[in-house]
Scaffold this active site. Structure first.
Site, PDB file in Angstrom:
ATOM      1  N   LYS A  27       0.650  -1.083   0.145  1.00  0.00           N
ATOM      2  CA  LYS A  27       0.029   0.096  -0.052  1.00  0.00           C
ATOM      3  C   LYS A  27       0.628   1.064  -0.065  1.00  0.00           C
ATOM      4  O   LYS A  27       1.927   1.332  -0.723  1.00  0.00           O
ATOM      5  CB  LYS A  27      -0.934  -0.056   1.234  1.00  0.00           C
ATOM      6  CG  LYS A  27      -1.827  -1.453   1.102  1.00  0.00           C
ATOM      7  CD  LYS A  27      -2.978  -1.396   2.270  1.00  0.00           C
ATOM      8  CE  LYS A  27      -3.536  -2.699   2.061  1.00  0.00           C
ATOM      9  NZ  LYS A  27      -4.817  -2.810   2.988  1.00  0.00           N
ATOM     10  N   HIS A 112      -8.420  -2.958  -6.380  1.00  0.00           N
ATOM     11  CA  HIS A 112      -8.487  -3.110  -4.713  1.00  0.00           C
ATOM     12  C   HIS A 112      -9.445  -2.143  -4.282  1.00  0.00           C
ATOM     13  O   HIS A 112      -9.571  -1.072  -4.518  1.00  0.00           O
ATOM     14  CB  HIS A 112      -7.169  -2.666  -4.333  1.00  0.00           C
ATOM     15  CG  HIS A 112      -6.626  -3.034  -2.714  1.00  0.00           C
ATOM     16  ND1 HIS A 112      -7.562  -2.255  -1.876  1.00  0.00           N
ATOM     17  CD2 HIS A 112      -6.287  -4.303  -2.139  1.00  0.00           C
ATOM     18  CE1 HIS A 112      -7.274  -2.904  -0.774  1.00  0.00           C
ATOM     19  NE2 HIS A 112      -6.355  -4.021  -0.831  1.00  0.00           N
ATOM     20  N   GLU A 114      -9.915  -0.530  -1.881  1.00  0.00           N
ATOM     21  CA  GLU A 114      -9.205   0.939  -1.461  1.00  0.00           C
ATOM     22  C   GLU A 114      -9.338   1.981  -2.518  1.00  0.00           C
ATOM     23  O   GLU A 114      -9.731   3.112  -2.432  1.00  0.00           O
ATOM     24  CB  GLU A 114      -7.925   1.075  -0.689  1.00  0.00           C
ATOM     25  CG  GLU A 114      -7.956   0.463   0.740  1.00  0.00           C
ATOM     26  CD  GLU A 114      -6.792  -0.269   1.294  1.00  0.00           C
ATOM     27  OE1 GLU A 114      -5.780  -0.238   0.649  1.00  0.00           O
ATOM     28  OE2 GLU A 114      -6.816  -0.954   2.316  1.00  0.00           O
ATOM     29  N   GLY A 188      -7.347  -4.990   7.294  1.00  0.00           N
ATOM     30  CA  GLY A 188      -6.833  -4.013   8.263  1.00  0.00           C
ATOM     31  C   GLY A 188      -7.550  -3.896   9.560  1.00  0.00           C
ATOM     32  O   GLY A 188      -7.388  -3.232  10.747  1.00  0.00           O
ATOM     33  N   SER A 227      -6.630  -9.137   6.774  1.00  0.00           N
ATOM     34  CA  SER A 227      -6.279  -9.582   8.093  1.00  0.00           C
ATOM     35  C   SER A 227      -5.466 -10.914   8.223  1.00  0.00           C
ATOM     36  O   SER A 227      -5.483 -11.783   9.320  1.00  0.00           O
ATOM     37  CB  SER A 227      -7.259  -9.372   9.190  1.00  0.00           C
ATOM     38  OG  SER A 227      -7.691  -8.349   9.044  1.00  0.00           O
TER      39      SER A 227
END
Ligand code: 13P
Length: 267
Positions: A27, A112, A114, A188, A227
């Site tokens: 990232k 992704h 994000e 996350g 995670s």
């Protein structure tokens, strides 16, 4: 290079024949110095104690060249985190897929969550990026995954199915396309779906892929992301239809990344 997916029949035993792949999505983290140090530690640890899987790291674009230089001659491949749909042109701040290929990237992450959230990327936009990546000779890591509200509303499988239908590019094959299932609510957060939920979703994804690419779906690698850490990697990587992991936070520590890789299924 141990990077090819071995041929496997369209049978229930296929999952044991797909070599697993562990990819690190760094990232927006890393300077030249810290990125080269991390890549070097990953490469050195992988050389001393080769994991039973393929390894890929996806650093920020600004340090791809430095990281790529450090990984030259190692067993660790590298890739970008995004690319533009056009091969060149007036697109300030963007990075084209041929530019990633020019740096030695073999992979690029597309879609992704994000980027879908931060940049409003639709399935159509993701498909255009994925198409550009394939044209540049890159292997895509195509991300899909539902939000918590969608899962709570019982829509997880339909959302993921429509993301696959909308963003899988023409020409996707086992050799150039990897699909990563990343439930948004698991990224996350330290929370993961249960093993049954992951296996069920991966089975659903493979069934959807079969509709689009036929039996190539049985050789395509499906990663789980969200995670993943050393303490849950073995359980996740043992699940049916899980062919590896896309790792965020834990990929920023070489020991953790290699511990996850060490938990991969033996080929
Ligand atoms: P975490 O492993 O930090 O949850 O991130 C997952 C991810 O988004 C990888 O692309």
């Amino acid at each position: 290079m141990p990077e090819t997916t071995s041929a496997a029949p369209a049978s229930g035993t296929a999952s044991t024949r797909r070599r697993q792949l562990i990819a690190g999505n760094w990232k927006m983290n890393g300077t030249r110095a810290s990125g080269v140090a991390l890549a070097g530690a990953v490469a050195d640890m992988a050389r001393r104690n080769a994991p039973p899987c393929d390894l890929v790291v996806c650093p920020p674009a600004t340090i791809l060249m430095a990281v790529g230089g450090r990984l030259a001659g190692s067993t660790v491949s590298f890739g970008g985190q995004d690319c533009h749909a056009k091969p060149d042109g007036a697109h300030t701040g963007d990075i084209a897929a041929p530019m990633l290929a020019d740096l030695g990237c073999r992979y690029v992450i597309v879609g992704h969550s994000e980027r879908r959230a931060d940049h409003g990327e639709s399935d159509t936009a993701v498909k255009a990026k994925a198409t550009a990546a394939l044209a540049a000779g890159l292997t895509i890591i195509l991300c899909v995954g539902e939000t918590e509200a969608q899962r709570d509303g019982g829509q997880a499988t339909s959302v993921v199915g429509s993301q696959i239908a909308g963003s899988l590019p023409e020409g996707a094959a086992a050799e150039n396309c990897i699909v990563a299932y990343e439930p948004v609510w698991a990224i996350g957060t330290g929370r993961t779906p249960t093993g049954e939920e992951i296996a069920a979703m991966h089975g659903h994804i493979r069934a959807s892929l079969r509709k689009h690419v036929g039996e190539a779906a049985d050789r395509m690698r499906l990663l789980y992301g969200g995670s993943v850490k050393p303490s849950n990697a073995a359980e996740i990587l043992a699940l049916d239809d899980v062919d590896g992991a896309l790792v965020g936070g834990a990929s920023l520590k070489a020991e953790d990344f290699l511990a996850i890789a060490a938990a991969a299924r033996k080929p």
